[in-house]
Motif scaffolding. Structure first.
Motif, mmCIF file in Angstrom:
data_model
loop_
_atom_site.group_PDB
_atom_site.id
_atom_site.type_symbol
_atom_site.label_atom_id
_atom_site.label_comp_id
_atom_site.label_asym_id
_atom_site.label_seq_id
_atom_site.Cartn_x
_atom_site.Cartn_y
_atom_site.Cartn_z
ATOM 1 N N GLY A 233 23.092 28.453 50.413
ATOM 2 C CA GLY A 233 21.866 28.980 49.834
ATOM 3 C C GLY A 233 22.164 29.702 48.535
ATOM 4 N N SER A 234 21.198 29.685 47.612
ATOM 5 C CA SER A 234 21.373 30.348 46.317
ATOM 6 C C SER A 234 20.093 31.075 45.929
ATOM 7 N N TYR A 235 20.275 32.182 45.230
ATOM 8 C CA TYR A 235 19.157 32.919 44.641
ATOM 9 C C TYR A 235 19.458 33.096 43.160
ATOM 10 N N VAL A 236 18.502 32.733 42.311
ATOM 11 C CA VAL A 236 18.679 32.799 40.862
ATOM 12 C C VAL A 236 17.600 33.695 40.274
ATOM 13 N N ASN A 725 38.519 31.304 55.342
ATOM 14 C CA ASN A 725 38.087 30.185 54.496
ATOM 15 C C ASN A 725 36.921 29.389 55.072
ATOM 16 N N ARG A 726 36.285 29.920 56.112
ATOM 17 C CA ARG A 726 35.111 29.248 56.652
ATOM 18 C C ARG A 726 33.903 29.416 55.745
ATOM 19 N N ALA A 727 33.872 30.454 54.948
ATOM 20 C CA ALA A 727 32.700 30.746 54.118
ATOM 21 C C ALA A 727 33.158 31.213 52.746
ATOM 22 N N GLU A 728 32.216 31.245 51.821
ATOM 23 C CA GLU A 728 32.504 31.747 50.482
ATOM 24 C C GLU A 728 31.224 32.296 49.868
ATOM 25 N N ILE A 729 31.391 33.263 49.003
ATOM 26 C CA ILE A 729 30.267 33.828 48.258
ATOM 27 C C ILE A 729 30.607 33.728 46.776
ATOM 28 N N SER A 730 29.630 33.367 45.968
ATOM 29 C CA SER A 730 29.862 33.143 44.539
ATOM 30 C C SER A 730 28.833 33.895 43.704
ATOM 31 N N LEU A 731 29.263 34.290 42.532
ATOM 32 C CA LEU A 731 28.396 34.939 41.549
ATOM 33 C C LEU A 731 28.557 34.205 40.231
ATOM 34 N N LEU A 732 27.452 33.886 39.579
ATOM 35 C CA LEU A 732 27.490 33.200 38.291
ATOM 36 C C LEU A 732 26.466 33.842 37.359
ATOM 37 N N VAL A 733 26.925 34.307 36.207
ATOM 38 C CA VAL A 733 26.047 34.871 35.180
ATOM 39 C C VAL A 733 26.095 33.930 33.973
ATOM 40 N N ASN A 763 20.508 33.976 33.192
ATOM 41 C CA ASN A 763 20.166 34.238 34.581
ATOM 42 C C ASN A 763 21.393 34.637 35.382
ATOM 43 N N LEU A 764 21.133 35.146 36.546
ATOM 44 C CA LEU A 764 22.177 35.551 37.491
ATOM 45 C C LEU A 764 21.953 34.781 38.783
ATOM 46 N N ARG A 765 23.030 34.163 39.277
ATOM 47 C CA ARG A 765 22.951 33.341 40.487
ATOM 48 C C ARG A 765 23.916 33.902 41.547
ATOM 49 N N ILE A 766 23.409 34.110 42.751
ATOM 50 C CA ILE A 766 24.233 34.512 43.887
ATOM 51 C C ILE A 766 24.134 33.407 44.937
ATOM 52 N N SER A 767 25.292 32.930 45.411
ATOM 53 C CA SER A 767 25.315 31.810 46.348
ATOM 54 C C SER A 767 26.206 32.129 47.537
ATOM 55 N N PHE A 768 25.829 31.558 48.671
ATOM 56 C CA PHE A 768 26.632 31.685 49.886
ATOM 57 C C PHE A 768 26.759 30.310 50.531
ATOM 58 N N LYS A 769 27.957 30.015 51.035
ATOM 59 C CA LYS A 769 28.204 28.717 51.670
ATOM 60 C C LYS A 769 29.029 28.927 52.925
ATOM 61 N N TYR A 770 28.648 28.240 54.016
ATOM 62 C CA TYR A 770 29.402 28.290 55.259
ATOM 63 C C TYR A 770 29.795 26.869 55.645
ATOM 64 N N ASN A 771 31.090 26.670 55.912
ATOM 65 C CA ASN A 771 31.619 25.355 56.246
ATOM 66 C C ASN A 771 31.615 25.133 57.745
ATOM 67 N N LEU A 772 31.234 23.926 58.146
ATOM 68 C CA LEU A 772 31.175 23.542 59.550
ATOM 69 C C LEU A 772 32.232 22.487 59.844
ATOM 70 N N GLY A 773 32.634 22.375 61.109
ATOM 71 C CA GLY A 773 33.527 21.303 61.516
ATOM 72 C C GLY A 773 34.933 21.476 60.996
ATOM 73 N N ASN A 774 35.616 20.341 60.790
ATOM 74 C CA ASN A 774 37.002 20.328 60.339
ATOM 75 C C ASN A 774 37.029 20.457 58.828
ATOM 76 N N THR A 775 37.201 21.657 58.315
ATOM 77 C CA THR A 775 37.151 21.896 56.866
ATOM 78 C C THR A 775 38.345 21.321 56.147
ATOM 79 N N GLY A 776 39.328 20.843 56.863
ATOM 80 C CA GLY A 776 40.499 20.255 56.202
ATOM 81 C C GLY A 776 40.292 18.826 55.774
#
Length: 792
Positions: A233-236, A725-733, A763-776
């Motif tokens: 999900g992302s919010y901009v 490493n199951r999830a990550e959060i990102s910031l982009l300006v 703009n400013l973007r905040i994003s979150f991602k969650y990985n499912l299953g075999n992330t390898g």
């Protein structure tokens, strides 16, 4: 005799089963612990064709069945371990000794460090920009393409080396959209699905000849057995807010592979345009301020694919993708002020434009591939796209100062475009040369209707002079041949593509019939010489065609306000482009390219002011030509173990010619410089914390008779991995100081106008991602995708 033959066919499979062999084994690490869920691949010898894929269980055990006698290669890959390979000769059932896998010094699961693998890879005919597992993957395809090397963006459009005649493809298949619709579609494409972006300035003969350059977006797809997926999900936040949620899913067995993605987005997309026009006849200056709020309340972007391996030599794939935005609407507010020569306000009126703009498109493809061997294959693909859009507007204008009054008109604009294409490709590698050849047929059928109504004392009344029905049919038949040969230090690749185009169109008002038939040949040539281990020299030439997008061929007037409209031309000519380049590489890390591009009859949207009626017309027309030449310089540096930099810069010169009503041809010239600096930082390797700082700029240039101001952009990104490493959060300006605001001005003959454009790029973007299953599980580019959509 026939009965015996049938019996023989029925008994052959049984004979195969009677000779089948079973193979099994177990995987352990150096501490004698089982290695679960590793991918095991069994390949034929000597052609290295994949025979079977399998996945180890939780105890590291694996098994294959249905194997024939012969020689094989067994390959094992597992996250965090070095790849393992061994040769096998099987004559009966076999249980292998325990396979011990060695750990990698750097765990794959920690973080992808750009310094270890530069994001920019240069090949003989293209530049590949890898964004997988970077902060950019938390954005969307539009933001990623804007950052690709050599790509410039301004006014919501993309250009390469000054030319806007670009073919955009996804997995080598054309996106049948352009302008704002292309931008909206790419904004709805999840950046997490993008593996890389290829910038192909001189496409080989296999590619459709359309477009002066190709931007190919490569999507990811699993090649290893198992399941993986993601939720994001992302919010901009710009002037207004936007948001989206998305999911990507991948599942693969030995024969079947399924993939799919879906993105839901909503928000307000805003831009500002200020137009200033000095009308010489009335000695007046008109100033418009157009503030456009586009409400995308429910955008759905989807993609689904199925690949089935019939056997080791035959495979079938089918897929669909689309974009649905049935609730799109907009509000345009346009205050207009009229000044005299002393800049005293003499009149004022305000226009409110309420628009409904639902649109949707769906594309369906089917592909079959047969391998004769590891060096010879044939493939057949078909694609069908259905595109529908509406643009209904209610335009109300309130006049003040002089003759105060209200005026109103409405337009209902519907468009339906259907596109079909089929393509056959054959390739073979031999000692003499590598061969590629194929054929393609495409057909486009477009229908457009405009109902223009004016508000009179009796209500809304149809205006037949401004209402129209427009029908357009186009078919293109093409064939190509390409040969590739390596000779000691030399590499040669030559191709020839031929395309026959047939066009028929009919417009009711204005009444026009148009028929065009033409055949063109498009040669390509690539020569490369590795002078020494450190020095490499190359030359390339290519000829291209750029057909006008379908909406530009519609001669109907599309009004934005009572004094402003866009009009197309059914008789537009295709633009022809010749491109030459000379390349030099030093130590495969320092690159220089000298280029020259000549365009004949390019299509542009030209602002033209009618001084007699005080009307500003956006006129789509051909101009005589454009010429570009310059140098592109680039390199990848690593000043420190935690810091890598991609640098690109280059001076250039552009000359654009255009004709006046009296037949005079004028020339507009500019010396330009563009560059970018992309810094990638590993802040904390163990914590999975990375960051990036990007700066890009373009100096002033020209576009037909207009001069375009310089732009620049500064951006910052950060990415942090979470939960092993199951999830990550990102910031982009993005566009921190609004340097992407641009100005386009025309000053010649009796034309004196300019406009400024700002597209809410800060703009400013905040994003979150969650990985499912075999992330390898690793990913690769998905199946190819067609080529007429860019002109919608």
């Amino acid at each position: 005799m026939m009965r015996r033959f049938i019996y023989l066919l029925l008994l052959l499979p049984l004979a195969g089963f009677s000779q089948s062999i079973k193979l099994s084994g177990q995987l352990q690490d150096e501490k004698h612990q089982p290695v679960p869920y590793a991918t095991i691949t069994l390949k034929h010898q000597p052609d290295s064709l994949v025979f079977k894929n399998n996945l180890a269980d939780k105890d590291g055990r694996f098994a294959f069945s249905g194997i024939s006698k012969g020689n094989y290669i067994l390959q094992v890959s597992a996250v965090g371990f070095q790849a393992h390979q061994q040769r096998l000769t099987l004559s009966g059932d076999a249980v292998l000794p325990v396979i011990v896998l060695k750990e990698e010094l750097t765990q794959l699961g920690e973080v992808t460090i750009a310094a270890k693998k530069p994001t920019v890879t240069r090949k003989i005919d293209r530049v590949e920009f890898n964004v997988e597992n970077t902060a950019l993957s938390s954005t969307n395809a539009w933001e990623i393409v804007k950052r690709a090397p050599g790509v410039q963006s301004g006014g919501g459009e993309l250009s390469i080396r000054g030319s806007k005649g670009i073919l955009v493809t996804i997995n080598d298949k054309k996106v049948y959209l352009s302008g704002d619709e292309l931008k909206a579609y790419l904004e709805g494409t999840n950046g997490g699905d993008v593996k890389s972006v290829e910038v192909i300035t001189n496409p080989p003969a296999k590619y459709e000849a359309s477009g002066s350059a190709v931007i190919n977006i490569k999507l990811k797809k699993n090649t290893q057995a198992g399941y993986k997926g993601s939720l994001a999900g992302s919010y901009v936040q710009g002037i207004y807010a936007k948001s989206n949620v998305s999911t990507s899913q991948y599942y693969k067995t030995e024969k079947l592979s399924l993939s799919g993605s879906y993105t839901f987005g909503n928000g307000i997309y805003y831009n500002e345009i200020k137009e200033v026009t000095r009308y010489t006849a009335g000695q007046q200056t008109w100033e418009d301020e157009l503030r456009r709020k586009n409400y995308r309340d429910a955008e759905h972007t989807y993609r689904a694919g199925l690949d089935y391996a019939i056997d080791s030599l035959n495979s079938l794939s089918l897929g669909t993708d689309g974009y649905i935005a049935r609730q799109n609407h907009a509000q345009y507010n346009v205050p207009t002020r009229i000044y005299d020569q002393a800049h005293q306000l003499v009149s004022y009126f305000e226009t409110q434009n309420n628009r409904l703009a639902p649109n949707h498109n769906g594309s369906y493809n089917l592909n079959y591939e047969h391998l004769f061997s590891g060096k010879e294959k044939i493939s057949l693909g078909t694609n069908y796209t259905d595109y529908r859009s509406e643009a209904d507007q209610d335009v109300r204008t309130a006049y003040y100062f002089v003759n105060p009054r209200d005026a109103r008109f409405t337009t209902d604009n519907t468009q339906h475009i259907r596109l079909f294409s089929t393509q056959l490709d054959y390739s073979k590698k031999s000692k003499l040369f590598d061969l590629e050849t194929g054929f393609k047929y495409s057909h486009v059928k477009a229908a457009n209707g405009v109902d223009f109504r004016r508000d009179t004392l009796g209500g809304l009344v149809n205006d037949p002079a401004l209402s129209n029905t427009f029908a357009y049919n186009e078919s293109v038949s093409a064939g190509y041949l390409s040969l590739n040969k390596d000779l000691k230090s030399w590499s040669f690749k030559a191709g020839l593509r031929g395309e026959y185009t047939a066009i028929n169109s009919r417009s009711v008002s204005p009444s026009e019939l148009n028929s065009q038939h033409y055949f063109n040949l498009f040669p390509t040539l690539f020569i490369q010489d590795k002078l020494s281990p450190d020095h490499q020299l190359g030359f390339s030439y290519g000829k291209r065609i750029n057909r006008p997008q379908y909406s530009y061929l519609n001669p109907s007037r599309s009004y934005f306000s009572p004094n402003s409209y866009l009009v197309g031309d059914a008789r537009l000519k295709p633009a022809m482009t010749d491109q030459f380049s000379l390349n030099y590489d030093y130590k495969e890390n320092y690159h220089a390219q000298l280029y020259y591009i000549s365009e004949r009859n390019p299509t542009i949207q030209l602002p033209f002011q009618d001084n007699a009626t005080n009307t500003l017309i956006q006129k789509v027309t051909n101009i005589p030509g454009n010429h570009y030449y310059g140098v592109d310089l680039s390199t990848s540096l690593q000043p420190a173990a935690w810091w890598s930099v991609d640098v690109q810069a280059g001076p250039g010169h552009v000359e654009s010619s255009f004709g006046l009503a009296d037949g005079t041809v004028l020339h507009n010239r500019a010396f330009t410089v563009n560059g970018s600096l992309d810094n990638q930082l590993t802040v904390n390797k163990k914590a999975g914390f990375t960051a990036g700082i990007n700066f890009s700029f373009n100096t002033a240039g020209v576009q037909g008779p207009a001069r375009v101001s310089g732009t620049s952009s500064l951006g910052f990104s950060a990415r942090k991995k979470l939960w092993q490493n199951r999830a990550e959060i990102s910031l982009l300006v993005s566009d921190i100081y609004r340097g992407e605001k641009m100005k386009v001005s025309s000053n010649y003959a009796d034309q004196h106008n300019y406009f400024t454009y700002y597209g809410d790029s800060q703009n400013l973007r905040i994003s979150f991602k969650y990985n499912l299953g075999n992330t390898g599980l690793k990913a690769k580019a998905a199946k190819a995708k067609t080529e007429e959509q860019n002109r919608l």
